[in-house]
Design a protein around this motif. Structure first.
Motif, short mmCIF file in Angstrom:
data_model
loop_
_atom_site.label_atom_id
_atom_site.label_comp_id
_atom_site.label_asym_id
_atom_site.label_seq_id
_atom_site.Cartn_x
_atom_site.Cartn_y
_atom_site.Cartn_z
N LEU A 12 -10.63 24.15 -89.48
CA LEU A 12 -9.17 23.86 -88.98
C LEU A 12 -9.30 22.74 -87.89
CD1 LEU A 12 -7.72 27.32 -89.04
CD2 LEU A 12 -7.35 25.71 -90.77
N GLY A 13 -10.52 22.42 -87.50
CA GLY A 13 -10.69 21.83 -86.37
C GLY A 13 -10.45 22.29 -85.01
N LEU A 14 -10.95 23.30 -85.10
CA LEU A 14 -10.65 24.32 -83.73
C LEU A 14 -11.96 24.99 -83.22
CD1 LEU A 14 -7.52 26.14 -84.61
CD2 LEU A 14 -7.64 24.07 -82.93
N GLU A 15 -12.19 25.15 -82.15
CA GLU A 15 -13.27 25.79 -81.47
C GLU A 15 -13.03 27.36 -80.90
OE1 GLU A 15 -16.43 24.99 -77.98
OE2 GLU A 15 -15.53 23.35 -79.04
N LEU A 16 -13.78 28.23 -81.44
CA LEU A 16 -13.56 29.70 -80.86
C LEU A 16 -14.06 29.67 -79.22
CD1 LEU A 16 -13.12 32.43 -81.84
CD2 LEU A 16 -15.50 32.83 -82.02
N PRO A 17 -13.02 30.05 -78.54
CA PRO A 17 -13.54 30.09 -77.04
C PRO A 17 -14.54 31.24 -76.99
CG PRO A 17 -11.45 30.77 -77.42
CD PRO A 17 -11.89 30.49 -78.76
N ALA A 18 -15.09 31.25 -75.61
CA ALA A 18 -15.90 32.47 -75.39
C ALA A 18 -14.67 33.47 -74.91
CB ALA A 18 -16.89 32.01 -74.18
N PRO A 19 -15.03 34.76 -75.11
CA PRO A 19 -14.17 35.50 -74.39
C PRO A 19 -13.91 35.61 -72.92
CG PRO A 19 -15.90 36.89 -75.15
CD PRO A 19 -15.98 35.51 -75.53
N THR A 20 -12.70 35.65 -72.52
CA THR A 20 -12.59 35.72 -70.89
C THR A 20 -12.69 37.26 -70.19
OG1 THR A 20 -10.17 36.09 -71.13
CG2 THR A 20 -11.05 33.86 -70.99
N SER A 21 -13.18 37.44 -69.14
CA SER A 21 -13.14 38.62 -68.47
C SER A 21 -11.79 39.04 -67.81
CB SER A 21 -14.41 38.49 -67.38
OG SER A 21 -15.59 38.29 -67.82
N PRO A 22 -11.58 40.29 -67.64
CA PRO A 22 -10.34 40.72 -67.24
C PRO A 22 -10.33 40.24 -65.74
CG PRO A 22 -11.28 42.66 -68.16
CD PRO A 22 -12.41 41.43 -68.17
N ALA A 23 -8.96 39.94 -65.31
CA ALA A 23 -8.54 39.22 -64.05
C ALA A 23 -8.43 40.66 -63.07
CB ALA A 23 -7.45 38.42 -64.14
N ALA A 24 -8.45 41.80 -63.48
CA ALA A 24 -7.78 42.86 -62.40
C ALA A 24 -8.61 44.10 -63.19
CB ALA A 24 -6.15 42.85 -62.57
N ASN A 25 -8.06 45.25 -62.75
CA ASN A 25 -8.38 46.54 -63.18
C ASN A 25 -8.01 47.09 -64.60
OD1 ASN A 25 -9.75 49.05 -62.89
ND2 ASN A 25 -8.44 50.00 -61.50
N TYR A 26 -8.51 46.45 -65.53
CA TYR A 26 -8.24 46.70 -67.18
C TYR A 26 -9.72 46.08 -67.85
CZ TYR A 26 -6.91 41.94 -67.59
OH TYR A 26 -6.63 40.70 -67.65
N ILE A 27 -9.68 46.56 -69.17
CA ILE A 27 -10.69 45.82 -69.95
C ILE A 27 -9.77 45.17 -70.82
CG2 ILE A 27 -12.47 47.67 -69.42
CD1 ILE A 27 -11.74 49.16 -71.94
N SER A 28 -10.56 44.22 -71.52
CA SER A 28 -9.93 43.03 -72.32
C SER A 28 -9.76 43.69 -73.80
CB SER A 28 -10.94 42.01 -72.70
OG SER A 28 -11.01 41.24 -71.39
N VAL A 29 -10.45 44.65 -74.09
CA VAL A 29 -10.46 45.17 -75.61
C VAL A 29 -10.63 46.56 -75.73
CG1 VAL A 29 -11.03 45.12 -78.21
CG2 VAL A 29 -11.13 42.83 -76.66
N VAL A 30 -9.98 47.37 -76.24
CA VAL A 30 -10.27 48.99 -76.44
C VAL A 30 -10.23 49.12 -78.01
CG1 VAL A 30 -9.19 51.16 -76.37
CG2 VAL A 30 -9.39 49.71 -74.50
N ARG A 31 -11.45 49.74 -78.46
CA ARG A 31 -11.43 50.04 -79.91
C ARG A 31 -11.04 51.48 -80.01
NH1 ARG A 31 -15.58 48.34 -84.71
NH2 ARG A 31 -14.28 49.92 -86.33
N THR A 32 -10.09 52.04 -81.02
CA THR A 32 -9.97 53.30 -81.04
C THR A 32 -9.88 53.60 -82.58
OG1 THR A 32 -8.67 55.26 -80.74
CG2 THR A 32 -7.58 53.26 -80.73
#
Length: 159
Positions: A12-32
């Protein structure tokens, strides 16, 4: 042969970015179970620049759609980081929450959110079709024009 999210984006002519880190007191992804809950991803480009501004004031509709697409790419970066990066790991994009920085009289949040929705369908096909909320807000972190959170269903894990 399984295609990766990165490979699909390249077509699609796009690039996958590296995941960013949280900016505060939380996590980026939760798997349940088989669900991923992805925290809000702002419209920060891979070079670190933020697509910033307020719809209806200082950025155009086209810039807003681009901001939604950039934020959606960041959601994809988080998905890839928490899976094997394969398109087949994702059963369905369940829901997107799209927050649009906008003036009080701006009425096209859903049109801006289509930048993200269209990308999910382009990447995942039918599995990219999702429920969605498109909400106008007065401001977002770092002045971003768009922020997106997501719920994603993954293929069932085998015990």
């Amino acid at each position: 042969m399984t295609i990766s999210i990165r490979e699909k984006l390249a077509t699609l002519g796009l690039e996958l970015p590296a995941p960013t880190s949280p900016a505060a007191n939380y996590i980026s992804v939760v798997r349940t179970g088989d669900l991923l809950f992805i925290s809000g991803q702002i419209s920060r480009a891979p070079d670190g620049d933020i697509v910033a501004g307020i719809l209806g004031a200082d950025i155009s509709h086209e810039q807003g759609v681009h901001a939604a697409r950039v934020a959606a790419l960041n959601v994809l970066g988080q998905i890839a980081a928490k899976t094997d990066g394969s398109l087949s790991s994702v059963r369905r994009i369940v829901k997107l929450g799209v927050f649009v920085a906008a003036t009080n009289d701006f009425k096209d949040q859903s049109k801006i959110a289509n930048g993200a929705s269209d990308l999910m369908v382009a990447v995942f096909g039918e599995a990219g079709q999702h429920t969605r909320a498109a909400i106008g807000v007065s401001s977002l972190p770092a002045g971003a024009a768009v922020e997106i959170d997501a719920v994603v269903e993954l293929e069932a894990t085998r015990c």
